[in-house]
Design a protein around this motif. Sequence first.
Motif, PDB file in Angstrom:
ATOM      1  N   MET A   1       0.837  -1.190   0.000  1.00 35.43           N
ATOM      2  CA  MET A   1       0.000   0.000   0.000  1.00 35.43           C
ATOM      3  C   MET A   1       0.879   1.250   0.000  1.00 35.43           C
ATOM      4  O   MET A   1       1.893   1.302   0.704  1.00 35.43           O
ATOM      5  N   PRO A   2       0.494   2.278  -0.736  1.00 34.19           N
ATOM      6  CA  PRO A   2       1.309   3.494  -0.774  1.00 34.19           C
ATOM      7  C   PRO A   2       1.538   4.116   0.599  1.00 34.19           C
ATOM      8  O   PRO A   2       2.632   4.589   0.897  1.00 34.19           O
ATOM      9  N   ILE A   3       0.508   4.106   1.468  1.00 34.63           N
ATOM     10  CA  ILE A   3       0.665   4.754   2.765  1.00 34.63           C
ATOM     11  C   ILE A   3       1.710   4.047   3.622  1.00 34.63           C
ATOM     12  O   ILE A   3       2.380   4.675   4.449  1.00 34.63           O
ATOM     13  N   GLN A   4       1.884   2.736   3.420  1.00 40.01           N
ATOM     14  CA  GLN A   4       2.897   2.003   4.170  1.00 40.01           C
ATOM     15  C   GLN A   4       4.296   2.520   3.838  1.00 40.01           C
ATOM     16  O   GLN A   4       5.103   2.800   4.736  1.00 40.01           O
ATOM     17  N   SER A   5       4.588   2.654   2.546  1.00 39.64           N
ATOM     18  CA  SER A   5       5.908   3.163   2.156  1.00 39.64           C
ATOM     19  C   SER A   5       6.061   4.619   2.530  1.00 39.64           C
ATOM     20  O   SER A   5       7.158   5.069   2.887  1.00 39.64           O
ATOM     21  N   GLU A   6       4.955   5.384   2.460  1.00 42.84           N
ATOM     22  CA  GLU A   6       4.996   6.791   2.894  1.00 42.84           C
ATOM     23  C   GLU A   6       5.467   6.874   4.341  1.00 42.84           C
ATOM     24  O   GLU A   6       6.363   7.652   4.676  1.00 42.84           O
ATOM     25  N   CYS A   7       4.842   6.093   5.218  1.00 42.86           N
ATOM     26  CA  CYS A   7       5.190   6.139   6.637  1.00 42.86           C
ATOM     27  C   CYS A   7       6.632   5.707   6.883  1.00 42.86           C
ATOM     28  O   CYS A   7       7.332   6.310   7.706  1.00 42.86           O
ATOM     29  N   ARG A   8       7.046   4.681   6.193  1.00 37.90           N
ATOM     30  CA  ARG A   8       8.436   4.237   6.363  1.00 37.90           C
ATOM     31  C   ARG A   8       9.414   5.339   5.976  1.00 37.90           C
ATOM     32  O   ARG A   8      10.419   5.574   6.666  1.00 37.90           O
ATOM     33  N   ASN A   9       9.129   6.026   4.873  1.00 34.69           N
ATOM     34  CA  ASN A   9      10.001   7.125   4.445  1.00 34.69           C
ATOM     35  C   ASN A   9       9.996   8.257   5.462  1.00 34.69           C
ATOM     36  O   ASN A   9      11.043   8.849   5.769  1.00 34.69           O
ATOM     37  N   ARG A  10       8.804   8.605   5.973  1.00 36.04           N
ATOM     38  CA  ARG A  10       8.696   9.703   6.927  1.00 36.04           C
ATOM     39  C   ARG A  10       9.450   9.402   8.214  1.00 36.04           C
ATOM     40  O   ARG A  10      10.155  10.260   8.756  1.00 36.04           O
ATOM     41  N   ILE A  11       9.304   8.174   8.693  1.00 31.54           N
ATOM     42  CA  ILE A  11      10.000   7.792   9.920  1.00 31.54           C
ATOM     43  C   ILE A  11      11.502   7.746   9.692  1.00 31.54           C
ATOM     44  O   ILE A  11      12.292   8.184  10.542  1.00 31.54           O
ATOM     45  N   ALA A  12      11.930   7.247   8.539  1.00 33.48           N
ATOM     46  CA  ALA A  12      13.370   7.236   8.228  1.00 33.48           C
ATOM     47  C   ALA A  12      13.924   8.655   8.169  1.00 33.48           C
ATOM     48  O   ALA A  12      15.038   8.922   8.665  1.00 33.48           O
ATOM     49  N   ASN A  13      13.175   9.582   7.583  1.00 31.56           N
ATOM     50  CA  ASN A  13      13.613  10.980   7.535  1.00 31.56           C
ATOM     51  C   ASN A  13      13.728  11.568   8.941  1.00 31.56           C
ATOM     52  O   ASN A  13      14.679  12.292   9.250  1.00 31.56           O
ATOM     53  N   LEU A  14      12.757  11.256   9.800  1.00 36.45           N
ATOM     54  CA  LEU A  14      12.812  11.738  11.180  1.00 36.45           C
ATOM     55  C   LEU A  14      14.008  11.131  11.907  1.00 36.45           C
ATOM     56  O   LEU A  14      14.733  11.843  12.632  1.00 36.45           O
ATOM     57  N   GLN A  15      14.265   9.847  11.699  1.00 38.76           N
ATOM     58  CA  GLN A  15      15.383   9.200  12.382  1.00 38.76           C
ATOM     59  C   GLN A  15      16.720   9.792  11.951  1.00 38.76           C
ATOM     60  O   GLN A  15      17.644   9.928  12.769  1.00 38.76           O
ATOM     61  N   ARG A  16      16.839  10.169  10.695  1.00 39.25           N
ATOM     62  CA  ARG A  16      18.073  10.823  10.246  1.00 39.25           C
ATOM     63  C   ARG A  16      18.274  12.152  10.970  1.00 39.25           C
ATOM     64  O   ARG A  16      19.405  12.509  11.333  1.00 39.25           O
ATOM     65  N   GLN A  17      17.191  12.886  11.175  1.00 35.37           N
ATOM     66  CA  GLN A  17      17.295  14.156  11.887  1.00 35.37           C
ATOM     67  C   GLN A  17      17.622  13.940  13.365  1.00 35.37           C
ATOM     68  O   GLN A  17      18.377  14.709  13.958  1.00 35.37           O
ATOM     69  N   LEU A  18      17.061  12.905  13.953  1.00 33.80           N
ATOM     70  CA  LEU A  18      17.372  12.598  15.349  1.00 33.80           C
ATOM     71  C   LEU A  18      18.859  12.261  15.505  1.00 33.80           C
ATOM     72  O   LEU A  18      19.509  12.701  16.462  1.00 33.80           O
ATOM     73  N   GLU A  19      19.380  11.504  14.556  1.00 36.95           N
ATOM     74  CA  GLU A  19      20.804  11.168  14.614  1.00 36.95           C
ATOM     75  C   GLU A  19      21.661  12.416  14.460  1.00 36.95           C
ATOM     76  O   GLU A  19      22.644  12.606  15.192  1.00 36.95           O
ATOM     77  N   ARG A  20      21.259  13.284  13.538  1.00 34.01           N
ATOM     78  CA  ARG A  20      22.037  14.515  13.315  1.00 34.01           C
ATOM     79  C   ARG A  20      22.035  15.414  14.551  1.00 34.01           C
ATOM     80  O   ARG A  20      23.041  16.052  14.866  1.00 34.01           O
ATOM     81  N   LYS A  21      20.914  15.438  15.265  1.00 31.19           N
ATOM     82  CA  LYS A  21      20.796  16.275  16.459  1.00 31.19           C
ATOM     83  C   LYS A  21      21.230  15.551  17.737  1.00 31.19           C
ATOM     84  O   LYS A  21      21.117  16.106  18.828  1.00 31.19           O
ATOM     85  N   GLU A  22      21.720  14.320  17.586  1.00 31.56           N
ATOM     86  CA  GLU A  22      22.172  13.501  18.705  1.00 31.56           C
ATOM     87  C   GLU A  22      21.070  13.303  19.747  1.00 31.56           C
ATOM     88  O   GLU A  22      21.285  13.403  20.956  1.00 31.56           O
ATOM     89  N   LEU A  23      19.863  12.991  19.233  1.00 29.20           N
ATOM     90  CA  LEU A  23      18.737  12.676  20.100  1.00 29.20           C
ATOM     91  C   LEU A  23      18.493  11.172  20.044  1.00 29.20           C
ATOM     92  O   LEU A  23      18.637  10.539  18.999  1.00 29.20           O
ATOM     93  N   ASN A  24      18.112  10.596  21.168  1.00 31.50           N
ATOM     94  CA  ASN A  24      17.935   9.148  21.244  1.00 31.50           C
ATOM     95  C   ASN A  24      16.589   8.682  20.701  1.00 31.50           C
ATOM     96  O   ASN A  24      16.411   7.492  20.419  1.00 31.50           O
ATOM     97  N   GLY A  25      15.653   9.599  20.596  1.00 32.77           N
ATOM     98  CA  GLY A  25      14.349   9.229  20.076  1.00 32.77           C
ATOM     99  C   GLY A  25      13.413  10.421  20.096  1.00 32.77           C
ATOM    100  O   GLY A  25      13.782  11.521  20.538  1.00 32.77           O
TER     101      GLY A  25
END
Length: 391
Positions: A1-25
């Motif tokens: 389903m398109p929304i499944q891949s949408e969510c995976r991409n959105r969460i991956a983008n957020l996780q990249r930002q968390l790593e850049r800002k040195e946040l654990n979650g």
Amino acid sequence: MPIQSECRNRIANLQRQLERKELNGALIIYPIDLYYFAATRQNGMLWVPQSGEPLLLIRKSLTRARQESCITELRPFPSSRELSGLLGRPGQKIGVTFDVLPAAQLDYLKKVLPEREFVDISGINRNLRAVKSALEVARIRHAGEQLSKVFAQVPDFYTPGMRELDLAAEFESRSRKLGSEGYVRMRAYNQELFQGLLVSGGSANQPGFFDGAVTGCGLSAASPHGASTAVIAPDLPLMVDYTAVHDGYIVDMTRIFVPGKIHPEVQHAFDTALEIQRQVTAALRPGAVASELFELACGIAAEAGLGDCFMGVPGEQAKFVGHGVGLELDEMPVLAKGFDVPLQENQTIAIEPKFLLTGHGVVGIENTWAVGPDRGIRLSPADDAIVTLPT
């Protein structure tokens, strides 16, 4: 389903930002943010670790969340005692959206998740949401097509002697029947909107709380926004400024109708609004600076002799000419003074040059656009021209 891949991409983008800002979650709590990342607006909390699978905890309705959500790890909301073992560890940094988090909720988090440091990720969240996927742009385009159908019907259901409220109610009814969800979500504190606003003649000059060029009289001091019980005046512009919401996504449009004759000053202001729209949207490309597009609009208005009434009555003028739209009406970016950031492709923006003319009322245009590779891409197809109505 398109929304499944949408969510995976959105969460991956957020996780990249968390790593850049040195946040654990990050803890996603605000309902429309939860929908963006988890595809359900049910009452709960989403834990997104810096790496690994997210965890969705639902208060109500767990059944509905399981039907809708793209999150694999989904559980009933645990007791306060259990939360501490699920969401990070003591000494870790956790991102939350301070822009919409009540103080009482933050106090609760500090109590049930002791020895964590809570860090504001409001900017990260808003910037991620500002750039739309192809699916999101398609949903806004669909909303624009549906709302355009209602605008086209106005001459069919307008009758002389109607009140602003009568016409607004008919417009809203037809939009709802075409599937508009009605929720016009706004992130800004103390801002609210019921589908849109419809004002005629002098009603447009009534100042008010709403952060826009026009507020209208509304129906009471408790509801001081939008249509009133005033009769729509002949030979004066009637502004119909409405949203439509489909699959959660908002489109924002304004059209001008005149029952009777169009005054030359009204036509001049309208032509100027169209010229502002033309030049600003021609420059709506990646790298264009938002504040410079606002200055471009102000310059065109001033050159036409209309600078003093651009975007509101003197002294109460709105300080923008365009605002991001998506799941909320007031998303990033904003075409405003001081917003010195470059645009990105697939940001979606409502461009709304408007003029408040003494003795006439409001004149202008509004359409929703996507930032394209070399110019704006229009998402609201209704004809721009002023429509004359019978008197």
